[in-house]
Design an enzyme around this catalytic site. Structure first.
Site, PDB file in Angstrom:
ATOM      1  N   LEU A  83      39.434  53.271  49.050  1.00 10.75           N
ATOM      2  CA  LEU A  83      38.254  53.270  48.182  1.00 10.75           C
ATOM      3  C   LEU A  83      38.442  52.370  46.955  1.00 10.75           C
ATOM      4  O   LEU A  83      37.617  52.384  46.047  1.00 10.75           O
ATOM      5  CB  LEU A  83      37.935  54.707  47.735  1.00 10.75           C
ATOM      6  CG  LEU A  83      37.611  55.679  48.879  1.00 10.75           C
ATOM      7  CD1 LEU A  83      37.529  57.114  48.361  1.00 10.75           C
ATOM      8  CD2 LEU A  83      36.295  55.294  49.558  1.00 10.75           C
TER       9      LEU A  83
ATOM     10  N   ASP B  62      40.921  43.078  46.168  1.00 15.46           N
ATOM     11  CA  ASP B  62      39.673  43.814  45.944  1.00 15.46           C
ATOM     12  C   ASP B  62      39.205  43.795  44.483  1.00 15.46           C
ATOM     13  O   ASP B  62      38.112  44.275  44.177  1.00 15.46           O
ATOM     14  CB  ASP B  62      39.855  45.300  46.333  1.00 15.46           C
ATOM     15  CG  ASP B  62      39.661  45.536  47.824  1.00 15.46           C
ATOM     16  OD1 ASP B  62      39.112  44.660  48.514  1.00 15.46           O
ATOM     17  OD2 ASP B  62      40.042  46.638  48.287  1.00 15.46           O
TER      18      ASP B  62
ATOM     19  N   SER C  62      39.654  49.157  41.116  1.00 17.92           N
ATOM     20  CA  SER C  62      38.517  49.397  40.226  1.00 17.92           C
ATOM     21  C   SER C  62      39.003  49.725  38.817  1.00 17.92           C
ATOM     22  O   SER C  62      38.391  49.304  37.832  1.00 17.92           O
ATOM     23  CB  SER C  62      37.632  50.521  40.782  1.00 17.92           C
ATOM     24  OG  SER C  62      36.403  50.525  40.113  1.00 17.92           O
TER      25      SER C  62
ATOM     26  N   LYS D 143      34.580  51.854  45.905  1.00 19.18           N
ATOM     27  CA  LYS D 143      33.773  51.047  46.832  1.00 19.18           C
ATOM     28  C   LYS D 143      33.951  51.580  48.247  1.00 19.18           C
ATOM     29  O   LYS D 143      34.952  52.232  48.562  1.00 19.18           O
ATOM     30  CB  LYS D 143      34.173  49.562  46.783  1.00 19.18           C
ATOM     31  CG  LYS D 143      35.630  49.234  47.199  1.00 19.18           C
ATOM     32  CD  LYS D 143      35.854  49.010  48.691  1.00 19.18           C
ATOM     33  CE  LYS D 143      37.319  48.758  49.002  1.00 19.18           C
ATOM     34  NZ  LYS D 143      37.801  48.954  50.319  1.00 19.18           N
TER      35      LYS D 143
ATOM     36  N   VAL E  25      43.640  58.667  45.722  1.00 20.75           N
ATOM     37  CA  VAL E  25      44.587  57.544  45.678  1.00 20.75           C
ATOM     38  C   VAL E  25      44.996  57.127  47.096  1.00 20.75           C
ATOM     39  O   VAL E  25      45.135  57.975  47.978  1.00 20.75           O
ATOM     40  CB  VAL E  25      45.835  57.957  44.848  1.00 20.75           C
ATOM     41  CG1 VAL E  25      46.877  56.854  44.834  1.00 20.75           C
ATOM     42  CG2 VAL E  25      45.418  58.304  43.418  1.00 20.75           C
TER      43      VAL E  25
HETATM   44  C1  LIG Z   1      41.435  46.723  52.994  1.00 21.38           C
HETATM   45  C2  LIG Z   1      40.692  46.236  51.779  1.00 21.38           C
HETATM   46  O1  LIG Z   1      40.748  47.213  50.756  1.00 21.38           O
HETATM   47  C3  LIG Z   1      39.232  46.058  52.137  1.00 21.38           C
HETATM   48  O2  LIG Z   1      38.379  46.015  51.041  1.00 21.38           O
HETATM   49  C4  LIG Z   1      41.262  44.922  51.241  1.00 21.38           C
HETATM   50  O3  LIG Z   1      41.228  43.923  52.243  1.00 21.38           O
HETATM   51  C5  LIG Z   1      42.665  45.080  50.693  1.00 21.38           C
HETATM   52  O4  LIG Z   1      42.600  44.849  49.340  1.00 21.38           O
HETATM   53  P1  LIG Z   1      43.818  45.181  48.323  1.00 21.38           P
HETATM   54  O5  LIG Z   1      44.275  46.586  48.500  1.00 21.38           O
HETATM   55  O6  LIG Z   1      43.350  44.732  46.973  1.00 21.38           O
HETATM   56  O7  LIG Z   1      44.938  44.244  48.899  1.00 21.38           O
HETATM   57  P2  LIG Z   1      46.144  43.457  48.182  1.00 21.38           P
HETATM   58  O8  LIG Z   1      46.776  44.346  47.168  1.00 21.38           O
HETATM   59  O9  LIG Z   1      45.675  42.105  47.767  1.00 21.38           O
HETATM   60  O10 LIG Z   1      47.105  43.272  49.428  1.00 21.38           O
HETATM   61  C6  LIG Z   1      47.887  44.300  49.977  1.00 21.38           C
HETATM   62  C7  LIG Z   1      48.426  43.821  51.306  1.00 21.38           C
HETATM   63  O11 LIG Z   1      47.385  43.842  52.313  1.00 21.38           O
HETATM   64  C8  LIG Z   1      47.474  42.736  53.180  1.00 21.38           C
HETATM   65  N1  LIG Z   1      46.220  41.942  53.090  1.00 21.38           N
HETATM   66  C9  LIG Z   1      45.325  42.155  52.076  1.00 21.38           C
HETATM   67  C10 LIG Z   1      44.150  41.433  52.023  1.00 21.38           C
HETATM   68  C11 LIG Z   1      43.911  40.463  53.010  1.00 21.38           C
HETATM   69  N2  LIG Z   1      42.791  39.724  53.019  1.00 21.38           N
HETATM   70  N3  LIG Z   1      44.814  40.255  54.019  1.00 21.38           N
HETATM   71  C12 LIG Z   1      45.956  40.997  54.066  1.00 21.38           C
HETATM   72  O12 LIG Z   1      46.765  40.809  54.996  1.00 21.38           O
HETATM   73  C13 LIG Z   1      48.697  41.948  52.746  1.00 21.38           C
HETATM   74  O13 LIG Z   1      49.765  42.383  53.523  1.00 21.38           O
HETATM   75  C14 LIG Z   1      48.898  42.384  51.300  1.00 21.38           C
HETATM   76  O14 LIG Z   1      50.244  42.296  50.911  1.00 21.38           O
HETATM   77  N1  LIG Z   2      45.318  52.804  38.609  1.00 20.06           N
HETATM   78  C1  LIG Z   2      45.792  53.167  39.805  1.00 20.06           C
HETATM   79  N2  LIG Z   2      45.180  54.142  40.527  1.00 20.06           N
HETATM   80  C2  LIG Z   2      45.652  54.500  41.738  1.00 20.06           C
HETATM   81  N3  LIG Z   2      46.738  53.960  42.327  1.00 20.06           N
HETATM   82  C3  LIG Z   2      47.369  52.992  41.676  1.00 20.06           C
HETATM   83  C4  LIG Z   2      46.915  52.545  40.416  1.00 20.06           C
HETATM   84  N4  LIG Z   2      47.730  51.546  40.029  1.00 20.06           N
HETATM   85  C5  LIG Z   2      48.626  51.378  41.001  1.00 20.06           C
HETATM   86  N5  LIG Z   2      48.448  52.239  42.004  1.00 20.06           N
HETATM   87  C6  LIG Z   2      49.267  52.305  43.239  1.00 20.06           C
HETATM   88  O1  LIG Z   2      48.489  51.696  44.283  1.00 20.06           O
HETATM   89  C7  LIG Z   2      48.588  52.441  45.499  1.00 20.06           C
HETATM   90  C8  LIG Z   2      47.244  52.311  46.253  1.00 20.06           C
HETATM   91  O2  LIG Z   2      46.289  53.028  45.534  1.00 20.06           O
HETATM   92  P1  LIG Z   2      44.711  52.771  45.576  1.00 20.06           P
HETATM   93  O3  LIG Z   2      44.089  54.072  45.230  1.00 20.06           O
HETATM   94  O4  LIG Z   2      44.352  51.595  44.747  1.00 20.06           O
HETATM   95  O5  LIG Z   2      44.520  52.414  47.111  1.00 20.06           O
HETATM   96  P2  LIG Z   2      43.276  52.046  47.972  1.00 20.06           P
HETATM   97  O6  LIG Z   2      42.084  52.863  47.575  1.00 20.06           O
HETATM   98  O7  LIG Z   2      43.691  52.130  49.401  1.00 20.06           O
HETATM   99  O8  LIG Z   2      42.993  50.540  47.575  1.00 20.06           O
HETATM  100  P3  LIG Z   2      42.261  49.404  48.434  1.00 20.06           P
HETATM  101  O9  LIG Z   2      41.025  50.034  49.034  1.00 20.06           O
HETATM  102  O10 LIG Z   2      41.968  48.359  47.379  1.00 20.06           O
HETATM  103  O11 LIG Z   2      43.261  48.959  49.465  1.00 20.06           O
HETATM  104  C9  LIG Z   2      48.932  53.857  45.079  1.00 20.06           C
HETATM  105  O12 LIG Z   2      49.782  54.453  46.002  1.00 20.06           O
HETATM  106  C10 LIG Z   2      49.580  53.723  43.697  1.00 20.06           C
HETATM  107  O13 LIG Z   2      50.976  53.831  43.776  1.00 20.06           O
END
Ligand SMILES: C[C@](O)(CO)[C@H](O)COP(=O)(O)OP(=O)(O)OC[C@H]1O[C@@H](n2ccc(N)nc2=O)[C@H](O)[C@@H]1O
Ligand SMILES: Nc1ncnc2c1ncn2[C@@H]1O[C@H](COP(=O)(O)OP(=O)(O)OP(=O)(O)O)[C@@H](O)[C@H]1O
Length: 288
Positions: free
Chosen positions: A98, A135, A103, A9, A94
């Site tokens: 995204l 997300d 996802s 996304k 990673v």
């Molecule tokens: C940045 C985005 O990816 C935008 O789509 C999301 O807001 C984050 O989504 P995500 O990675 O699924 O986040 P989560 O795994 O639920 O949270 C990771 C950490 O991000 C912070 N967090 C996340 C979502 C939110 N609305 N407020 C927060 O402050 C919190 O410190 C949380 O511990």
């Molecule tokens: N299936 C998976 N694919 C990628 N990373 C994973 C997975 N499961 C757990 N993780 C852990 O989650 C961390 C964040 O990875 P991810 O690729 O989901 O981040 P992101 O794209 O920034 O996510 P978001 O946009 O939701 O914040 C990685 O450093 C990894 O250790």
């Protein structure tokens, strides 16, 4: 093996309204899926165990994997005796902003609903998804949506004007918690979410470009100046709108003329190893 698609996304907007007592931030954001996807292979196990098979060295192979957590929570909530082997073919960078892990978890929920024969609706799967990460509920539906709450409350939107999306990921990963933690709530320039909704509904590409905005961008750009450089390059090579996705560090550019896609893509390849030219999917039916 039963295969499920797990698309990345991007955030067309990301606004933060306030910090909540539970530590999360109340957000208002518009997300849409792009056709860069992981492929999740699922195989039922009679022994009840959950196994992860992934060859990407950055993706955990155990209970830390979000796809593992998805299977475990679904199994516990619906008292499923069967297990599953989950193969993750990783294409989404990673820790990039995204939602790759989210996802994968969402695709695992959709796939297990089929191969474990649970008969759950997408709304029911999205309820399960909220227990995994903010997300994941959006990723269960895919398409385009307004997300509120901590990101888990989803209102469907139509697909925006079709266009190309150039994604460029610098060679650094960011921690979402760190970026939210460094946000100064009183120092925010809010994006115009309502205007973006209108742009999407009218399929107005120019208005969509004029309405992008992400309040986390300034935080990440200050911590990692290389992301700002990438943004400038993307603008220079002629993208119509340029924004960081999620908490970063991936920067995306929207381009509606095919003739310019190659120029932006080639220009960025000189600065950045990970560059992708993909299309907006934008429509949730493509996940079915
Ligand atoms: C940045 C985005 O990816 C935008 O789509 C999301 O807001 C984050 O989504 P995500 O990675 O699924 O986040 P989560 O795994 O639920 O949270 C990771 C950490 O991000 C912070 N967090 C996340 C979502 C939110 N609305 N407020 C927060 O402050 C919190 O410190 C949380 O511990
Ligand atoms: N299936 C998976 N694919 C990628 N990373 C994973 C997975 N499961 C757990 N993780 C852990 O989650 C961390 C964040 O990875 P991810 O690729 O989901 O981040 P992101 O794209 O920034 O996510 P978001 O946009 O939701 O914040 C990685 O450093 C990894 O250790």
């Amino acid at each position: 093996m039963y295969y499920v698609k797990a698309p990345a996304k991007i955030n067309l907007t990301l606004d933060v309204l306030h910090k909540r007592p539970d530590g999360y931030h109340e957000v208002e954001m518009i997300m849409t899926t792009v056709d860069l996807a992981d492929r999740i292979g699922l195989e039922v196990r009679e022994d009840g165990a959950i196994h992860i098979l992934s060859v990407d060295r950055f993706v955990p192979n155990d209970h830390r994997n979000l796809a593992y957590q998805a299977a475990k929570i679904l199994k516990e909530m619906y008292n499923v005796k069967l297990g599953v082997s989950i193969k993750i073919e990783k294409n989404i960078p990673v820790a990039a902003g995204l939602a790759g892990g989210s996802s994968d978890a969402a695709a695992t929920l959709r796939g297990l609903n089929t191969i474990w024969n649970l008969g759950l609706t997408l709304d029911e799967l999205a309820q399960v998804a909220t227990k995994i990460g903010s997300d994941v509920a959006f990723c269960v539906y895919g398409g385009t949506a307004l997300a509120t709450g901590r990101g888990e409350k989803i209102q469907k939107l139509p697909s925006p004007a079709n266009c190309w999306v150039i994604l460029a990921k610098p060679t650094l990963g960011v921690s979402t918690a760190d970026i939210y933690g460094n946000l100064k709530i009183n120092d925010i320039t809010h994006p115009n979410t309502e205007q973006m909704i209108q742009a999407i509904k009218k399929k107005d590409f120019e208005l969509m470009c004029a309405s992008v905005g992400n309040v986390l961008e300034d935080v990440t750009l200050k911590l990692y100046p290389e992301v700002a450089v990438l943004k400038e390059q993307m603008q220079k090579f002629g993208a119509d709108a340029v924004l960081m996705s999620g908490s970063g560090p991936t920067v995306f550019g929207l381009v509606n003329q095919e003739s310019r896609v190659q120029r932006v893509y080639n220009g960025l390849r000189g600065f950045c190893d990970e560059v992708y030219a993909v299309r907006l999917i934008g429509d949730r039916d493509t996940l079915a």
